[in-house]
Scaffold this motif. Structure first.
Motif, mmCIF file in Angstrom:
data_model
loop_
_atom_site.group_PDB
_atom_site.id
_atom_site.type_symbol
_atom_site.label_atom_id
_atom_site.label_comp_id
_atom_site.label_asym_id
_atom_site.label_seq_id
_atom_site.Cartn_x
_atom_site.Cartn_y
_atom_site.Cartn_z
ATOM 1 N N VAL A 53 2.439 21.225 -33.505
ATOM 2 C CA VAL A 53 1.884 22.036 -34.583
ATOM 3 C C VAL A 53 0.535 21.424 -34.948
ATOM 4 O O VAL A 53 0.461 20.243 -35.308
ATOM 5 C CB VAL A 53 2.805 22.039 -35.814
ATOM 6 C CG1 VAL A 53 2.158 22.825 -36.958
ATOM 7 C CG2 VAL A 53 4.167 22.615 -35.466
ATOM 8 N N VAL A 54 -0.524 22.205 -34.816
ATOM 9 C CA VAL A 54 -1.876 21.733 -35.130
ATOM 10 C C VAL A 54 -2.228 22.215 -36.531
ATOM 11 O O VAL A 54 -2.571 23.376 -36.739
ATOM 12 C CB VAL A 54 -2.900 22.257 -34.118
ATOM 13 C CG1 VAL A 54 -4.282 21.688 -34.431
ATOM 14 C CG2 VAL A 54 -2.490 21.907 -32.695
ATOM 15 N N ALA A 55 -2.117 21.332 -37.508
ATOM 16 C CA ALA A 55 -2.329 21.702 -38.905
ATOM 17 C C ALA A 55 -3.711 21.259 -39.377
ATOM 18 O O ALA A 55 -4.125 20.124 -39.129
ATOM 19 C CB ALA A 55 -1.255 21.074 -39.785
ATOM 20 N N ASP A 56 -4.400 22.169 -40.052
ATOM 21 C CA ASP A 56 -5.739 21.851 -40.561
ATOM 22 C C ASP A 56 -6.139 22.918 -41.569
ATOM 23 O O ASP A 56 -5.681 24.059 -41.484
ATOM 24 C CB ASP A 56 -6.753 21.822 -39.410
ATOM 25 C CG ASP A 56 -7.965 20.955 -39.709
ATOM 26 O OD1 ASP A 56 -8.728 21.316 -40.627
ATOM 27 O OD2 ASP A 56 -8.150 19.929 -39.043
ATOM 28 N N ARG A 57 -7.000 22.538 -42.505
ATOM 29 C CA ARG A 57 -7.520 23.552 -43.428
ATOM 30 C C ARG A 57 -8.579 24.403 -42.749
ATOM 31 O O ARG A 57 -8.916 25.477 -43.231
ATOM 32 C CB ARG A 57 -8.075 22.902 -44.689
ATOM 33 C CG ARG A 57 -9.352 22.095 -44.486
ATOM 34 C CD ARG A 57 -9.870 21.581 -45.802
ATOM 35 N NE ARG A 57 -11.100 20.821 -45.636
ATOM 36 C CZ ARG A 57 -11.809 20.305 -46.637
ATOM 37 N NH1 ARG A 57 -11.387 20.480 -47.883
ATOM 38 N NH2 ARG A 57 -12.907 19.625 -46.415
ATOM 39 N N ASP A 79 -3.817 22.915 -46.374
ATOM 40 C CA ASP A 79 -4.671 22.088 -47.231
ATOM 41 C C ASP A 79 -3.835 20.896 -47.682
ATOM 42 O O ASP A 79 -2.881 21.051 -48.453
ATOM 43 C CB ASP A 79 -5.141 22.898 -48.438
ATOM 44 C CG ASP A 79 -6.027 22.093 -49.389
ATOM 45 O OD1 ASP A 79 -6.207 20.876 -49.180
ATOM 46 O OD2 ASP A 79 -6.538 22.685 -50.366
ATOM 47 N N VAL A 80 -4.160 19.723 -47.200
ATOM 48 C CA VAL A 80 -3.328 18.543 -47.469
ATOM 49 C C VAL A 80 -3.387 18.079 -48.917
ATOM 50 O O VAL A 80 -2.593 17.225 -49.325
ATOM 51 C CB VAL A 80 -3.693 17.366 -46.539
ATOM 52 C CG1 VAL A 80 -3.395 17.710 -45.096
ATOM 53 C CG2 VAL A 80 -5.157 16.957 -46.725
ATOM 54 N N LEU A 81 -4.315 18.622 -49.703
ATOM 55 C CA LEU A 81 -4.393 18.244 -51.110
ATOM 56 C C LEU A 81 -3.607 19.195 -51.999
ATOM 57 O O LEU A 81 -3.581 19.032 -53.219
ATOM 58 C CB LEU A 81 -5.860 18.177 -51.557
ATOM 59 C CG LEU A 81 -6.718 17.136 -50.833
ATOM 60 C CD1 LEU A 81 -8.117 17.099 -51.419
ATOM 61 C CD2 LEU A 81 -6.074 15.754 -50.890
ATOM 62 N N ASP A 82 -2.970 20.184 -51.390
ATOM 63 C CA ASP A 82 -2.129 21.140 -52.108
ATOM 64 C C ASP A 82 -0.672 20.701 -51.941
ATOM 65 O O ASP A 82 -0.071 20.902 -50.887
ATOM 66 C CB ASP A 82 -2.348 22.548 -51.539
ATOM 67 C CG ASP A 82 -1.566 23.625 -52.293
ATOM 68 O OD1 ASP A 82 -0.533 23.310 -52.904
ATOM 69 O OD2 ASP A 82 -1.995 24.795 -52.233
ATOM 70 N N GLU A 83 -0.106 20.085 -52.973
ATOM 71 C CA GLU A 83 1.233 19.513 -52.873
ATOM 72 C C GLU A 83 2.290 20.576 -52.575
ATOM 73 O O GLU A 83 3.218 20.340 -51.788
ATOM 74 C CB GLU A 83 1.590 18.778 -54.171
ATOM 75 C CG GLU A 83 0.741 17.556 -54.454
ATOM 76 C CD GLU A 83 1.020 16.407 -53.482
ATOM 77 O OE1 GLU A 83 2.137 16.338 -52.942
ATOM 78 O OE2 GLU A 83 0.104 15.586 -53.272
ATOM 79 N N GLU A 84 2.163 21.744 -53.194
ATOM 80 C CA GLU A 84 3.138 22.807 -52.931
ATOM 81 C C GLU A 84 3.052 23.281 -51.488
ATOM 82 O O GLU A 84 4.083 23.552 -50.847
ATOM 83 C CB GLU A 84 2.910 23.976 -53.896
ATOM 84 C CG GLU A 84 3.272 23.669 -55.344
ATOM 85 C CD GLU A 84 3.144 24.875 -56.237
ATOM 86 O OE1 GLU A 84 2.828 25.988 -55.729
ATOM 87 O OE2 GLU A 84 3.356 24.742 -57.462
ATOM 88 N N ALA A 85 1.827 23.364 -50.968
ATOM 89 C CA ALA A 85 1.648 23.782 -49.578
ATOM 90 C C ALA A 85 2.241 22.765 -48.615
ATOM 91 O O ALA A 85 2.827 23.130 -47.586
ATOM 92 C CB ALA A 85 0.157 23.986 -49.279
ATOM 93 N N LEU A 86 2.121 21.479 -48.947
ATOM 94 C CA LEU A 86 2.701 20.437 -48.096
ATOM 95 C C LEU A 86 4.222 20.533 -48.055
ATOM 96 O O LEU A 86 4.833 20.418 -46.991
ATOM 97 C CB LEU A 86 2.294 19.052 -48.608
ATOM 98 C CG LEU A 86 0.877 18.573 -48.314
ATOM 99 C CD1 LEU A 86 0.691 17.163 -48.856
ATOM 100 C CD2 LEU A 86 0.599 18.591 -46.836
ATOM 101 N N THR A 87 4.810 20.744 -49.196
ATOM 102 C CA THR A 87 6.266 20.871 -49.260
ATOM 103 C C THR A 87 6.733 22.074 -48.449
ATOM 104 O O THR A 87 7.713 21.990 -47.695
ATOM 105 C CB THR A 87 6.726 21.001 -50.725
ATOM 106 O OG1 THR A 87 6.308 19.854 -51.454
ATOM 107 C CG2 THR A 87 8.235 21.135 -50.801
ATOM 108 N N ALA A 88 6.017 23.191 -48.596
ATOM 109 C CA ALA A 88 6.373 24.394 -47.852
ATOM 110 C C ALA A 88 6.172 24.198 -46.355
ATOM 111 O O ALA A 88 6.974 24.674 -45.537
ATOM 112 C CB ALA A 88 5.531 25.571 -48.349
ATOM 113 N N ALA A 89 5.114 23.485 -45.984
ATOM 114 C CA ALA A 89 4.843 23.239 -44.562
ATOM 115 C C ALA A 89 5.950 22.403 -43.941
ATOM 116 O O ALA A 89 6.423 22.708 -42.837
ATOM 117 C CB ALA A 89 3.502 22.534 -44.400
#
Length: 270
Positions: A53-57, A79-89
């Motif tokens: 999985v290639v993750a990047d903003r 977006d690694v600075l979005d905590e909710e997005a990290l949890t969902a990812a």
């Protein structure tokens, strides 16, 4: 009674060294894979059989990396600075066999010239994002009893120069964060290591590369007398994710062309 040496001999006799670096059937997320070292790491991991999985903003950058890596790679907007997005990812990715974190930034200024906003930006990307990703992904690895996390630190974690203070502090903090994670999750079979590159030609070093005197001075400072290419760091990442490093955790693998060995010093005629 059999000794540990006897058991080790049996294990070694059954080892398949031809597949030591193979990652077939393993799922790895490369965060920051849209360019630079992250891109080359993703390509190398796919070449060894991993599903990546290639993750990047940078959505376009992630998609380009996936195309270059070929079948087995897929882009993921994050977006690694979005905590909710990290949890969902982390939930979307499911249990990972490997997590490679290459996100980072450097603001090259002397400490007196730094703003608080610049300080917070560097620490957020170079340290907090790694912490958040570890916190989001490591528990699922631990539940399965295996996993490898690799973060990109820097030789600046150990050796500094004027204008690199906040970057160096964040990278030194990252090394200690990973060592602590190695201690906490080691009993569950999850490994945490850092790769510490020297000067690598990537978008992060555009400021230096644009200054010929600066560029040449950095090239002369290492034992190999040159900059690294991003692909020259990818092998270290593959090693630390693969079974070639099953007894390696809490470590820093320095890939700096000998910079820290020779201390980047001027070589006088004596």
């Amino acid at each position: 009674m059999r000794s540990d040496a006897d058991t080790s001999a049996d294990t070694a006799a059954g080892a398949d060294y031809g597949r030591l670096f193979r990652l077939d059937g393993r799922r790895v997320a490369v965060v920051g894979g849209g360019s630079g070292i992250g891109r080359e790491a993703a390509r190398a991991l796919v070449a060894q059989g991993a599903e990546v999985v290639v993750a990047d903003r940078d959505e376009a950058g992630a998609a380009q990396t996936a195309r270059l890596a070929g079948p087995g790679a897929s882009p993921f907007l994050l977006d690694v600075l979005d905590e909710e997005a990290l949890t969902a990812a982390a939930a979307d990715w499911g249990p990972l066999d490997g997590l490679v974190i290459t996100v980072g930034v450097n603001v090259r200024k002397r400490l007196a010239d730094y703003s608080v906003a610049e300080f917070e930006r560097v620490v957020a990307l170079n340290l907090r994002a790694h912490f958040s990703l570890v916190r989001a992904c490591a528990p699922a690895m631990a539940a399965r009893g295996r996993g490898a996390v690799v973060s990109l630190a820097s030789m600046r974690a150990f050796q500094v120069e004027p204008g690199q203070g906040v970057y160096a502090a964040s990278k030194a903090g990252l090394v200690q964060l990973l060592r602590t994670a190695a201690a906490e999750w080691g009993p569950q079979g999850v490994r945490f290591n850092a790769v510490a590159p020297g000067v690598v030609r990537t978008p992060l070093t555009d400021q230096i590369a644009a200054d010929r005197e600066w560029y040449d001075a950095y090239a002369r400072a290492s034992a190999l007398q040159r900059w690294a290419r991003a692909d020259e760091i990818a092998g270290a990442v593959v090693y630390l994710v693969s079974d070639a490093s099953t007894f390696v955790t809490g470590s820093v693998l320095t890939v700096d062309g000998g910079w820290t060995a020779v201390d980047g010093r001027y070589d006088p005629a004596v």
